[in-house]
Write an enzyme that holds these catalytic residues in place. Structure first.
Site, PDB file in Angstrom:
ATOM      1  N   LEU A 287       0.873  -1.306   0.106  1.00  0.00           N
ATOM      2  CA  LEU A 287      -0.045  -0.146   0.136  1.00  0.00           C
ATOM      3  C   LEU A 287       1.049   1.451   0.071  1.00  0.00           C
ATOM      4  O   LEU A 287       1.889   1.179   0.445  1.00  0.00           O
ATOM      5  CB  LEU A 287      -0.752   0.053   1.213  1.00  0.00           C
ATOM      6  N   ASP A 288       0.352   2.321  -0.714  1.00  0.00           N
ATOM      7  CA  ASP A 288       1.366   3.608  -0.609  1.00  0.00           C
ATOM      8  C   ASP A 288       1.451   4.091   0.796  1.00  0.00           C
ATOM      9  O   ASP A 288       0.690   3.698   1.460  1.00  0.00           O
ATOM     10  CB  ASP A 288       0.535   4.433  -1.553  1.00  0.00           C
ATOM     11  N   LYS A 289       2.309   4.808   0.880  1.00  0.00           N
ATOM     12  CA  LYS A 289       2.886   5.526   2.128  1.00  0.00           C
ATOM     13  C   LYS A 289       1.480   6.200   2.995  1.00  0.00           C
ATOM     14  O   LYS A 289       1.343   5.776   4.093  1.00  0.00           O
ATOM     15  CB  LYS A 289       3.863   6.732   2.083  1.00  0.00           C
TER      16      LYS A 289
ATOM     17  N   HIS B  30       0.660   2.055  -7.896  1.00  0.00           N
ATOM     18  CA  HIS B  30      -0.281   3.371  -7.894  1.00  0.00           C
ATOM     19  C   HIS B  30      -1.546   3.088  -8.842  1.00  0.00           C
ATOM     20  O   HIS B  30      -1.913   4.061  -9.067  1.00  0.00           O
ATOM     21  CB  HIS B  30       0.314   4.393  -8.409  1.00  0.00           C
TER      22      HIS B  30
ATOM     23  N   LYS C 156      -4.858   5.184  -8.213  1.00  0.00           N
ATOM     24  CA  LYS C 156      -4.395   6.445  -8.285  1.00  0.00           C
ATOM     25  C   LYS C 156      -4.343   6.745  -9.877  1.00  0.00           C
ATOM     26  O   LYS C 156      -4.833   7.756 -10.336  1.00  0.00           O
ATOM     27  CB  LYS C 156      -3.217   6.937  -7.873  1.00  0.00           C
TER      28      LYS C 156
END
Ligand code: URA
Length: 235
Positions: free
Chosen positions: A102-104, A183, A186
């Protein structure tokens, strides 16, 4: 039968040298007795404590984490906090990693394990394990987005598999994908000039983030929960 120092080193994520030191300084007990001998052979039914933490004898560990913002999905980093730092020592094992990044600043369901085969099964796009996210956008959610997701969005690394978008509010929706490209969500919304302002993973396969797990908390998955992760796999 495995040596005591090897088990401590492996399960607590410390070097063999530090494990030996911990044992000789009386921090480890086996079946209620302090043991200072590192070569002691440990059997399946022996109960080991490192300080006040019970050391698990299971072949693999599977942990569910409610990932908070600000942690990166890596096993180590010199600058940034990693999700592994949230795993308490009694649940920690050498070789653990997040099964699905998972992204930050993405929050929610993350599974951390030391079982590479399991991770492969749930992450491989061929296995179609659905991952559901709650999304908040900077612009209203449109039918065009829903239709585009259904058909398959073209990204720079190829066309996406069909994804399901369910509108939950003017700026919010739930999106289910069965891949895990960099990503991905997004970038998919980027095709509609929309920016994802909040992203939260709700479920993987048939397993939803437990409601009582607060951000930053983790616990071991039950056998039933573990099975449910793969329960909606269609190969
Ligand atoms: N898609 C993204 O863009 N980011 C995530 O963290 C997960 C899915």
């Amino acid at each position: 039968m495995e040596r005591l120092d090897k088990i401590i080193s492996n399960r607590a994520g410390i070097s063999r040298k530090d494990a030996k030191l911990a044992i000789s300084s009386g921090k480890v007990s086996v079946n209620g007795k302090i043991i200072r001998n590192s070569d002691l052979k440990i059997g399946e039914n022996d109960e080991i404590f490192f300080g006040s933490n019970k050391i698990s004898e299971k072949a693999h560990l599977y942990i569910v984490l409610n990932k908070p913002k600000g942690y990166i999905s890596a096993t180590e980093d010199t600058q940034q906090k990693t999700v592994l730092e949230l795993v308490p020592p009694e649940l920690f094992r050498n070789g653990m990693f997040p099964a699905g990044r998972l992204d930050k600043n993405t929050t929610g369901l993350m599974i951390i394990t030391d079982d590479g085969d399991f991770a492969h099964r749930i992450l491989s796009p061929r296995k179609h394990v659905p991952k559901k996210y709650a999304v908040t956008l900077d612009i209203p959610v449109t039918d065009e987005m829903r239709e585009g997701f259904e058909k398959g969005i073209m990204l720079s690394d190829g066309i996406c598999k069909t994804a399901k978008l369910i509108k939950t509010g003017d700026f919010t929706c739930d999106v289910t994908i069965s891949e895990g490209r960099y990503h991905q969500i997004k970038r998919m919304f980027g095709c509609f000039k929309a920016e994802v302002v909040e992203l939260h993973r709700l479920s993987m396969g048939g397993f939803s983030l437990p409601e009582d797990l607060l951000p930053g908390e983790c616990r071991e998955l039950t056998e039933e929960e573990l099975k449910s992760v793969e329960s909606r796999v269609s190969d």
